[in-house]
Enzyme design. Structure first.
Site, PDB file in Angstrom:
ATOM      1  N   GLU A  80       0.805  -1.217   0.000  1.00  0.00           N
ATOM      2  CA  GLU A  80       0.000   0.000   0.000  1.00  0.00           C
ATOM      3  C   GLU A  80       0.846   1.278   0.000  1.00  0.00           C
ATOM      4  O   GLU A  80       0.312   2.378  -0.102  1.00  0.00           O
ATOM      5  CB  GLU A  80      -0.950  -0.005   1.200  1.00  0.00           C
ATOM      6  CG  GLU A  80      -2.046  -1.062   1.066  1.00  0.00           C
ATOM      7  CD  GLU A  80      -2.945  -1.158   2.280  1.00  0.00           C
ATOM      8  OE1 GLU A  80      -2.508  -0.751   3.374  1.00  0.00           O
ATOM      9  OE2 GLU A  80      -4.074  -1.643   2.138  1.00  0.00           O
ATOM     10  N   GLU A 111       8.959 -21.434   7.471  1.00  0.00           N
ATOM     11  CA  GLU A 111       9.484 -20.504   8.471  1.00  0.00           C
ATOM     12  C   GLU A 111      10.786 -21.009   9.090  1.00  0.00           C
ATOM     13  O   GLU A 111      11.462 -20.271   9.807  1.00  0.00           O
ATOM     14  CB  GLU A 111       8.453 -20.222   9.565  1.00  0.00           C
ATOM     15  CG  GLU A 111       8.201 -21.344  10.541  1.00  0.00           C
ATOM     16  CD  GLU A 111       7.282 -20.910  11.680  1.00  0.00           C
ATOM     17  OE1 GLU A 111       7.596 -21.274  12.827  1.00  0.00           O
ATOM     18  OE2 GLU A 111       6.274 -20.220  11.438  1.00  0.00           O
TER      19      GLU A 111
END
Length: 301
Positions: A80, A111
């Site tokens: 954004e 991970e």
């Protein structure tokens, strides 16, 4: 074994044993408590925003690194920056363990892929700023990335929900969001991720303010690349310059969509004077408006 707070269950009646109305109320209260975690560390949030703003000024990279739910929060904030604040996409990097998912499946084993995390540091240089997220503060991918980036001279903003954890100990700026135990134990996509989103939104929004991309609560550096945003940019120009919608659109056309310059042009400045004023004031609109003398009469609504 002593569990970290992010792995404990919230006190009280189990979420699944509650009536729907009570469960909704408990969930909302838990989310509100988590969202407030960032308000306890204003200095750290502001320090993170300062570091991000300086990296953008210097043309350095903003690097978002995380796994799982934290990765989704990082992805949302990073994606954004361009549209909201006009940040160049070329300086924003997103490193999510296992890559950005294209289906509803996010593999958990990624991970632990520390080798891939360590490779991030090989493309990092001094002045780059990395926002590294891990609810537990111990995620191997996040910790390995922090070590690697620091070794390359980058600045690490560590964001975790447990204090005194490995990620925070490595970080240059320690953003510890001490959220309550989850209403569904261990599901940090809930409270932990909510607090992370708030912290990321705060830091990136404050960064926008420090860069002069917010003026009187308006997004004056937005990228107007669709019909809705062109309309929004015109409304911003009209509101600040106090001109008609048509004059605002004409100014935007004259400035090739540069909203800040369009505001000054709509207010009566020449395009050259508007651009020069923005350069001399590091893109901050307020000083330009205060000092720039119009070269032509300003049209009114």
């Amino acid at each position: 074994m002593l569990l970290p707070k992010t792995e404990k269950r919230a006190n009280g009646e189990a979420f699944d044993a509650m009536s729907p109305a009570k469960a909704i109320d408990a969930f909302v209260n838990a989310q509100q408590a988590a969202a407030g975690a960032a308000s306890a560390i204003p200095k750290e949030i502001d320090a993170g925003a300062d570091a991000m703003a300086q990296a953008v000024r210097d043309g350095k990279s903003l690097i978002y690194v995380a796994a799982g739910s934290s990765g989704l929060m990082a992805l949302a904030d990073a994606c954004e920056l361009c549209g909201t604040f006009g940040i160049s996409g070329d300086i924003v990097q997103i490193h999510m363990a296992g890559g950005v998912p294209t289906t509803g499946y996010m593999p958990g084993n990624t991970e632990d892929e520390t080798d891939k995390a360590e490779s991030i540091g090989r493309t990092t240089s001094k002045g780059d700023v990395a926002l590294i997220l891990s609810a537990s503060g111990t995620t191997p991918y996040a910790v390995a990335a922090a070590r690697s980036i620091k070794a390359s001279g980058g600045t690490v903003i560590g964001i975790a929900n447990n204090p005194s954890t490995e990620l925070l100990n490595l970080a240059d700026i320690k953003v510890c969001l001490e959220t309550p135990p989850e209403i569904i134990a261990g599901s940090t996509r809930l409270g932990g991720a909510t607090a992370q989103k708030v912290a990321l939104n705060l830091m990136s929004s404050l960064m926008g303010v420090k860069l002069g991309h917010v003026y009187q609560g308006l997004m004056v550096n937005l990228v107007a690349d669709n019909a809705k945003l062109v309309q929004r940019a015109a409304a911003i120009v009209s509101q600040i310059a106090k001109v008609s919608g048509q004059d605002a659109r004409d100014a935007l056309e004259q400035t090739s969509g540069n909203t800040k310059a369009a505001i000054l042009v709509a207010a009566g400045a020449s395009l050259d004077a508007a651009q020069a004023a923005l350069r001399s004031n590091d893109g901050h609109l307020g000083p330009c408006i205060a000092t720039l003398k119009p070269t032509k009469p300003k049209k009114s609504n």
